[in-house]
Structures are given as structure tokens and as C-alpha cells.
Design a protein around this motif. Structure first.
Motif, PDB file in Angstrom:
ATOM      1  N   ASP A 171      -7.802   2.806  -9.530  1.00 42.22           N
ATOM      2  CA  ASP A 171      -6.620   2.092  -9.228  1.00 42.22           C
ATOM      3  C   ASP A 171      -6.851   1.330  -7.804  1.00 42.22           C
ATOM      4  O   ASP A 171      -5.946   0.529  -7.390  1.00 42.22           O
ATOM      5  N   HIS A 172      -7.893   1.515  -7.154  1.00 43.65           N
ATOM      6  CA  HIS A 172      -7.933   1.038  -5.737  1.00 43.65           C
ATOM      7  C   HIS A 172      -9.160  -0.037  -5.597  1.00 43.65           C
ATOM      8  O   HIS A 172     -10.202   0.304  -6.095  1.00 43.65           O
ATOM      9  N   PHE A 173      -8.840  -1.102  -5.146  1.00 48.74           N
ATOM     10  CA  PHE A 173      -9.872  -2.308  -4.889  1.00 48.74           C
ATOM     11  C   PHE A 173     -11.004  -1.631  -4.175  1.00 48.74           C
ATOM     12  O   PHE A 173     -12.289  -2.147  -4.328  1.00 48.74           O
ATOM     13  N   LEU A 225      -9.324  -1.743 -13.813  1.00 45.53           N
ATOM     14  CA  LEU A 225      -8.090  -1.613 -12.893  1.00 45.53           C
ATOM     15  C   LEU A 225      -6.888  -0.938 -13.385  1.00 45.53           C
ATOM     16  O   LEU A 225      -6.207  -1.596 -14.078  1.00 45.53           O
ATOM     17  N   ASN A 244      -1.242  -2.033  -6.617  1.00 41.46           N
ATOM     18  CA  ASN A 244      -2.311  -3.123  -6.955  1.00 41.46           C
ATOM     19  C   ASN A 244      -1.706  -4.344  -7.802  1.00 41.46           C
ATOM     20  O   ASN A 244      -2.294  -5.229  -8.129  1.00 41.46           O
ATOM     21  N   SER A 271       0.841  -1.273   0.003  1.00 42.36           N
ATOM     22  CA  SER A 271       0.031   0.064  -0.053  1.00 42.36           C
ATOM     23  C   SER A 271       0.971   1.056   0.006  1.00 42.36           C
ATOM     24  O   SER A 271       1.832   1.070   0.412  1.00 42.36           O
TER      25      SER A 271
END
Lengths: 172, 172
Positions: free
Chosen positions: A131-133, A145, A151, A42
């Protein structure tokens, strides 16, 4: 026929926040972090001084634009009902900075097309590029994505795009 | 069971922007506009200097809170999944001011619950409280029309609420 509603994230999709992370971390620590060192990690864990610079004035305003984002967005804006949807509320400095950044780099977008939020869950459309789940996983329709170091290594069922030329070939 | 998502407008629902309009117009022109003079008239038409003060620093930050909004919102926040959804992008000064205003008067709301936008069309939920038809007319589910002078005289099919006590009795 109504245009499809396309939601586009800012940080890590339009704005190259990783370039900011690498540059500022190196300024503070003198240590150059390499891209391969932060794969699957992260942003907050990858850059020890993360919190100090995302809260600092100018961090979002000075971010470079990701390659080809402007030209492809200009084309998409003629075909899709585009909204910029950016998580900004955690960093109140970023609110005005993000507005000004979009005015400078994407002047063809109207202010009606900008949404600055905390959670993106209530914002719905036909396609989300992010770009974030934490955002993609809640989205009900088509998801793209956008590859960023954090990621990489898993896609959780989302279609991966590595750059804006790939987005162009999928959406246009 | 999942909580219902309740979207709440700011200006004219939480923030008493009309009090600001009356006060500032009187400061500028020396003329006191009465509430009965502006019934059914858009805010921009009712107040000749409208544009000069909505663009001025402090206009949104200094707005008084509408009566009983805080206590009823506090109760609603325990029962509903609340999001504040405010059109702010037309007035970039207002972005930070609205954030700070919410922090001061509604500190029990999390930053994840704030959405500052241009158009509200992509933001969906189960219930919307708003004073503008341009927002209510596009909303797919339950709408509550908060009475303000500009919307008096017609309801266009929306359920009208005149104050926060009425909202409390309907939603709680």
C-alpha cells in the motif's frame, strides 16, 4: 515451470492497521476520526497519536485481518512462491508480534516465507502487493497498489486493487 | 556512481556463535568439544544440545562479536550500501535479540539496513558474505565464504575468507 515469486506486505494489506488507528485514536482523544477525513493523508499525519501506539506492545499483535485475505492467500500459496515482506525494524516490538500474528492467522505459511526488514529495496520478486509508494516505486516488476486511505487519489502508474477479491481475480 | 550493495550474514560472520556453542555444550555436558572435532560437521550434528540452546532466550543476544568485524564494517559502511541479512525466523526469540545485539555492537548501522528472514533467496545484492552454502549457492553475484568449522574442507566455487582483515583487503 518455476512458480512466480509473489511478495505480500503486511500492514495495510493483510493486517487492518487502519482499524487499529481509528480505534486507538478514539480511545485516547475521545474523538472519532472518519475515513473521509484521512484520504490522501499519511498515517502519521492523519492520527495525531500515531507514534505513541505503533511503539506500544500489542499494536501489531492485535490487528484484525483484512477481509478475505486468509482464504485468497491460502489459494495463492498453492500457485505462487509467496513471501511476506514487512517493514518491521522501525518498531522492534513488532518483530515478535508480527511473527506470532502470522502464526495465528496464516498458519499455512512456513517461517521460511517471512521477511521482516527495514527497507524493502533489496527484496526482489515477480509481483509486489503493497500500500506504500515508497516500496512500490522501487520494485522492478509487477506492482499492485492496495487501496488504503493514505494512497487514494493517485496511483503513480501502479495497478490499484481495492480488496482481496480483486487480487484473486487478477492473480488466479 | 551508485554504491554496491553488500549483504552481510550475522551468525558465524559478525556474531561468534561457535564460541556460544562450545561454552554452552561444555556447561551442559561437562565435556569440552574441540574445534578440530567439528570440522566439516554441521552445527546441529556437532553439538548434541544444539536445539536446546538456540531456542533459549539470550543465546543470540549474548554472542561475542567476531574479531575485527566492528572496525572493518564501520569502514565498509562508508563505501558500500550494506544490509545485514540474517536467518532468524526459525528462532522467534532471536528476532528482538538480533536487533538489540546490532544496536549495541554496530550502532552505526541504521534500522533500514537490517533484514531478518527465513530464506535469503529473495534478497539480492552485489556481494554476499555468509558461512552457509545454502545461502551462497543461491546468490547470483559475488560470494565470500566466511570460514567456520562446518564449511571447512570444501568451497563449492566460492571465494573463502578466514577473517575480517581478509575481507577488508578484498573489499577496500
Amino acid at each position: 515451470m518455476a512458480q512466480k515469486r509473489l511478495l505480500v506486505d503486511m500492514d495495510g494489506v493483510l493486517a487492518d492497521t487502519y482499524q487499529q488507528f481509528f480505534r486507538l485514536e478514539s480511545n485516547i482523544t475521545g474523538k472519532k476520526i472518519q475515513r473521509e477525513d484521512v484520504i490522501g493523508v499519511s498515517e502519521a499525519d492523519a492520527f495525531p497519536n500515531y507514534l505513541s501506539y505503533v511503539h506500544k506492545a500489542g499494536f501489531f499483535r492485535d490487528a484484525p485481518v483484512i477481509e478475505n485475505a486468509i482464504e485468497v492467500m491460502k489459494k495463492l500459496n498453492n500457485v505462487y512462491d509467496i513471501f511476506i515482506v514487512s517493514s518491521a525494524m522501525e518498531f522492534p516490538n513488532s518483530l515478535r508480534e508480527k511473527y506470532d500474528w502470522l502464526q495465528e492467522h496464516f498458519p499455512f505459511l512456513h517461517w521460511k516465507q517471512i521477511i521482516l526488514c527495514g527497507s524493502k529495496i533489496p527484496v526482489q520478486g515477480d509481483i509486489l502487493i503493497d500500500d506504500h509508494f515508497k516500496n512500490l516505486d522501487y520494485f522492478k516488476k509487477t506492482t499492485l497498489l492496495y487501496t488504503q486511505p493514505h494512497n487514494m487519489g493517485r496511483d503513480k502508474g501502479h495497478q490499484r486493487v481495492n480488496n482481496w477479491k480483486e487480487i484473486e481475480s487478477i492473480l488466479l
